[in-house]
Design a protein around this motif. Structure first.
Motif, PDB file in Angstrom:
ATOM      1  N   ARG A 282     -63.882 -16.431  21.798  1.00 22.82           N
ATOM      2  CA  ARG A 282     -64.545 -17.441  20.971  1.00 22.82           C
ATOM      3  C   ARG A 282     -65.993 -17.048  20.689  1.00 22.82           C
ATOM      4  N   ILE A 341     -63.175 -25.446  30.459  1.00 24.93           N
ATOM      5  CA  ILE A 341     -63.998 -25.499  29.250  1.00 24.93           C
ATOM      6  C   ILE A 341     -64.877 -24.262  29.131  1.00 24.93           C
ATOM      7  N   GLU A 357     -64.085 -35.244  29.508  1.00 23.45           N
ATOM      8  CA  GLU A 357     -64.703 -33.995  29.059  1.00 23.45           C
ATOM      9  C   GLU A 357     -63.664 -33.014  28.508  1.00 23.45           C
ATOM     10  N   LYS A 359     -60.555 -33.719  27.565  1.00 21.23           N
ATOM     11  CA  LYS A 359     -59.892 -34.304  26.397  1.00 21.23           C
ATOM     12  C   LYS A 359     -60.720 -34.071  25.131  1.00 21.23           C
ATOM     13  N   ALA A 360     -62.015 -34.286  25.243  1.00 17.39           N
ATOM     14  CA  ALA A 360     -62.893 -34.105  24.082  1.00 17.39           C
ATOM     15  C   ALA A 360     -62.944 -32.639  23.664  1.00 17.39           C
ATOM     16  N   PHE A 361     -62.975 -31.755  24.651  1.00 17.87           N
ATOM     17  CA  PHE A 361     -63.043 -30.330  24.329  1.00 17.87           C
ATOM     18  C   PHE A 361     -61.779 -29.868  23.614  1.00 17.87           C
ATOM     19  N   ALA A 363     -59.765 -31.641  21.840  1.00 17.00           N
ATOM     20  CA  ALA A 363     -59.769 -32.187  20.482  1.00 17.00           C
ATOM     21  C   ALA A 363     -60.587 -31.312  19.542  1.00 17.00           C
ATOM     22  N   LYS A 364     -61.648 -30.726  20.081  1.00 12.92           N
ATOM     23  CA  LYS A 364     -62.522 -29.862  19.292  1.00 12.92           C
ATOM     24  C   LYS A 364     -61.995 -28.432  19.207  1.00 12.92           C
ATOM     25  N   VAL A 365     -61.412 -27.935  20.316  1.00 13.48           N
ATOM     26  CA  VAL A 365     -60.920 -26.553  20.395  1.00 13.48           C
ATOM     27  C   VAL A 365     -59.456 -26.594  20.826  1.00 13.48           C
ATOM     28  N   PRO A 366     -58.533 -26.849  19.918  1.00 16.41           N
ATOM     29  CA  PRO A 366     -57.124 -26.981  20.303  1.00 16.41           C
ATOM     30  C   PRO A 366     -56.529 -25.720  20.916  1.00 16.41           C
TER      31      PRO A 366
END
Length: 429
Positions: A282, A341, A357, A359-361, A363-366
């Protein structure tokens, strides 16, 4: 490296009875492998610092090279009368470490009801290489599955859908063949696919391929291998065929250390690698990339990998218990989420994926969730007694096949014969 002692600063320690103060562990040392790209050492140092701040116990991580180097340095130090209290070593080394009589099981350290519930909280696939003789010998930590990284731009310029990755061997071979690019003279400027076949990595590549053919490579006791079975031979034939049939991979060997550079430079469109390399890719990829589960003969299958925390019997009972307390602390859901993460490794428990944390990550980086979804079709890594010797026998024969000196059937028959000879002393009557 010189290991310095740090004084305990835990509140209330001086007020404890003298016998308890005498048993207090002031410092723990563990050996840790830096095996892939990314800021792993800094993250581990951060965990150790946070643990000391919270508990007063200093935990020093000694960075000992890759997995093989860390294994050698750990066993050499322990046999020399020193060494770490615990270490992160390949999960697959369990039987070989037992051979050296240096391990202490979690059961011997002591597992109360709460600790047993903690162990039950890990993904079962990550405990596949932890059990033997009715005991648990290691704690999942730096865990991964093998996945594919692929260049979406290369897919597009080859007329392929970058959102539809192949799921079968046949479609993978055809797709990889279309991804090959050549210059005007016919020289390859971009290979379709590369997978590692060097010593220390070939067995992991092959373990995934065997699982893709629905063939188990060893028994749980680590005393038998199944290299000469028809499905195992079929897996070897497919690997060879990526070069000989599809002309999608270079003939001969490909090394693990070169896979990421070749992918990031555009030299290779697909590589099989660890999910633990996700953060590195990444950070460095200059093109859109995708992550996919490994294709199989008929459907996707993969192999787990990575390192577990092992504990050593030369440590005192108090040091063993202290090491286990650190293992429980560092594997808590919030730290498992942070680890995933920041590195790309799979968090080792479902509870980590319930943290806000992570879950949010995702959603942003599937891409960070792909490897986890393949745990139900993952197998344990090849793990037997005399592991390194068996790996060498298998790798030599894999390389013999890939370089054209042996057929798939002959390479697997020879690997079986050599492994049988190595494992004969461990067969139980």
């Amino acid at each position: 490296m010189i290991h310095r002692r740090h004084l305990l600063a835990a509140a209330g320690a001086l007020a404890a009875p003298a016998i308890l103060r005498a048993q207090t562990v002031e410092k723990l040392t563990f050996y840790y492998p830096v095996a892939v790209g990314g800021p792993l050492a800094a993250i581990v140092d951060g965990f150790c610092g946070a643990y000391q701040k919270e508990t007063g116990v200093a935990v020093e991580a000694v960075y000992a090279g890759d997995y093989s180097q860390t294994l050698i340095k750990t066993t050499t130090a322990i046999k020399g009368g020193g060494g770490p209290h615990f270490a992160v070593l390949l999960a697959a080394e369990m039987h070989s470490l037992q051979d050296q009589d240096i391990l202490v099981s979690l059961d011997e350290i002591g597992l109360d009801a709460e600790a047993k519930r903690w162990l039950d909280g890990f993904y079962p696939a990550f405990l596949a290489n932890s059990h033997a003789d009715g005991k648990t010998w290691s704690v999942p930590f730096q865990r991964s599955t093998a996945i594919f990284y692929y260049n979406k731009a290369a897919f597009r310029d080859s007329g392929l859908d970058p959102d539809q990755f192949p799921t079968t061997w046949a479609s993978l071979g055809e797709t990889a063949a279309r991804l090959v690019q050549r210059d005007g003279s016919g020289k390859v400027t971009r290979w379709g696919i590369k997978m590692a076949s060097d010593l220390g990595n070939a067995q992991w590549t092959f373990g995934a391929l065997a699982n893709q053919a629905e063939q188990t490579l060893m028994n749980e006791a680590g005393t038998e291998v199944y290299f000469n079975q028809p499905k195992t031979i079929e897996a070897m034939a497919f690997w060879l065929g990526l070069a000989s049939q599809y002309h999608a991979a270079p003939e001969g060997m490909s090394s693990w250390s070169q896979l990421s550079p070749d992918f990031l430079s555009g030299n290779t469109a697909i590589i099989q690698h660890t999910t633990g390399n996700l953060a590195n890719v990444r950070d460095k990829a200059t093109f859109p990339f995708g992550v996919a589960g490994l294709a199989g003969k008929n459907s996707p299958h993969t192999v787990v990998g990575g390192g577990n925390l092992y504990f050593f019997k030369h440590a005192s009972p108090q040091e063993r218990q202290a090491a286990l307390r650190f293992a429980r602390w560092v594997s808590a859901p919030e730290r498992g989420a942070e680890w995933s993460i920041r590195t790309g490794y799979i968090a080792t428990s479902p509870a980590a994926y319930e943290t806000p944390e992570l879950k949010a990550f995702i959603a942003k980086v599937p891409e960070a969730n792909v490897a986890r979804t393949f745990l139900p079709v993952a197998t344990g890594e090849l793990s037997v007694h005399e592991n390194q010797r068996v790996y060498k026998a298998l790798t030599d024969n894999i390389q013999g096949c890939l370089t054209g000196t042996k057929t798939p059937a002959q390479s697997m028959a020879d690997a079986q014969n050599e492994a049988d000879r190595i494992l004969r002393p461990f067969k139980r009557a």
